[in-house]
Design an enzyme around this catalytic site. Structure first.
Site, mmCIF file in Angstrom:
data_model
loop_
_atom_site.group_PDB
_atom_site.id
_atom_site.type_symbol
_atom_site.label_atom_id
_atom_site.label_comp_id
_atom_site.label_asym_id
_atom_site.label_seq_id
_atom_site.Cartn_x
_atom_site.Cartn_y
_atom_site.Cartn_z
ATOM 1 N N HIS A 86 37.755 17.273 -28.465
ATOM 2 C CA HIS A 86 36.569 17.753 -28.510
ATOM 3 C C HIS A 86 35.809 17.248 -29.964
ATOM 4 O O HIS A 86 36.396 16.691 -30.887
ATOM 5 C CB HIS A 86 36.208 19.259 -28.288
ATOM 6 N N CYS B 211 39.447 16.665 -22.276
ATOM 7 C CA CYS B 211 40.111 17.880 -22.121
ATOM 8 C C CYS B 211 40.206 18.348 -20.698
ATOM 9 O O CYS B 211 40.949 17.918 -19.860
ATOM 10 C CB CYS B 211 39.717 18.990 -22.981
HETATM 11 N N1 GLN Z 1 41.344 24.862 -19.605
HETATM 12 C C1 GLN Z 1 41.982 23.768 -19.948
HETATM 13 C C2 GLN Z 1 43.169 24.122 -20.908
HETATM 14 O O1 GLN Z 1 43.008 25.094 -21.519
HETATM 15 C C3 GLN Z 1 41.209 22.799 -20.763
HETATM 16 C C4 GLN Z 1 40.448 23.444 -21.931
HETATM 17 C C5 GLN Z 1 39.348 22.566 -22.538
HETATM 18 O O2 GLN Z 1 38.547 21.959 -21.985
HETATM 19 N N2 GLN Z 1 39.380 22.582 -23.771
HETATM 20 O O3 GLN Z 1 44.310 23.463 -20.975
#
Ligand code: GLN
Length: 242
Positions: free
Chosen positions: A193, A96
């Site tokens: 995740h 992510c």
């Molecule tokens: N901040 C990034 C987004 O919102 C990644 C979020 C995350 O790692 N879940 O796209």
């Protein structure tokens, strides 16, 4: 007796650890120990002078926009070393926020987080956030990959970059292309995740096999009894797929 060891570099766990991403490290460690292989985990923290000389597997977890902004300069201080590592076939898993940082940039309206340019991709932000369970079919493992995604970013792959897989349920890279993640040399980038690896042992073993192959010239990995992991994976598939 020569003991095979896999050395993992875990980058900035204090900032990049959303939705239990650090649990991926526990899975990798366990799957090595269960096979009588050694595992060394080196955490790299803000301000550390890190070296990847011994690294067999690099892990970068997810983070909020705020955390990505804090970490990006520090991460870019490792850019040339990371690039050589990746081009040399080094194994890297990024989830992510970490996945977004593999690319050229993450554009958040007027603000830009500059990335590592390790993989030809970039991310911009869309609305709404893409949130929910996700299922991905990938060529790297037999079982579909299951997990959870929550991102505002939309990731766009360069024309030569292969996705990790195709979305069977959920959103993936941008919610429209049907592509999820990226697969470049021995690098996996993904929005998944969960953490990713407990219910997707095939992904864990793909990473470990590539790491052993690069270090020792053989990817030999005795199989494990994955009945519980696969039952957990199956339970999600039964819930999410028609
Ligand atoms: N901040 C990034 C987004 O919102 C990644 C979020 C995350 O790692 N879940 O796209």
């Amino acid at each position: 007796m020569h003991e095979r060891t896999v050395t993992i570099a875990h980058l900035y766990p204090e900032l990049l650890n959303l939705y239990g991403d650090s649990g991926n490290i526990l899975v990798l460690r366990k799957r090595l120990l269960w096979r009588d292989l050694r595992c060394v985990v080196n955490e790299v923290h803000m301000g550390d002078k890190a070296s990847l000389a011994d690294a067999d597997l690099v892990f970068i977890g997810g983070g909020s926009d705020r955390e990505q902004t804090i970490v990006c300069d520090e991460l870019r201080s490792m850019q040339s070393e990371l690039r050589s590592y990746v081009e040399d076939g080094g194994v890297l898993l990024a989830v992510c926020g970490g996945y977004q940082l593999l690319g050229h940039s993450y554009l958040m309206g007027d603000e830009e987080v500059r990335g590592l340019s390790l993989v030809d991709l970039y991310t911009d932000r869309g609305s709404p956030r893409l949130i929910g369970n996700v299922v991905v079919q990938s060529r790297i493992c037999a079982q579909p990959i299951v997990g959870y995604e929550n991102h505002g970013g939309r990731t766009h792959l360069g024309s030569g970059i292969e996705p990790l897989g195709s979305v069977l349920h959920g959103y993936g890279n941008d919610g429209t292309s049907g592509a999820e993640g990226c697969l470049y040399k021995n690098v996996i980038g993904t929005y998944v995740h969960g953490p990713l690896l407990p219910k997707n042992p095939g992904v864990a073993d793909w990473l470990l096999a590539r790491a052993l192959e690069r270090r020792y010239g053989t990817a030999e990995l005795p199989s494990l009894d994955d009945a519980e992991e696969l039952a957990a994976n199956r339970a999600m598939l039964d819930r999410l797929l028609p």
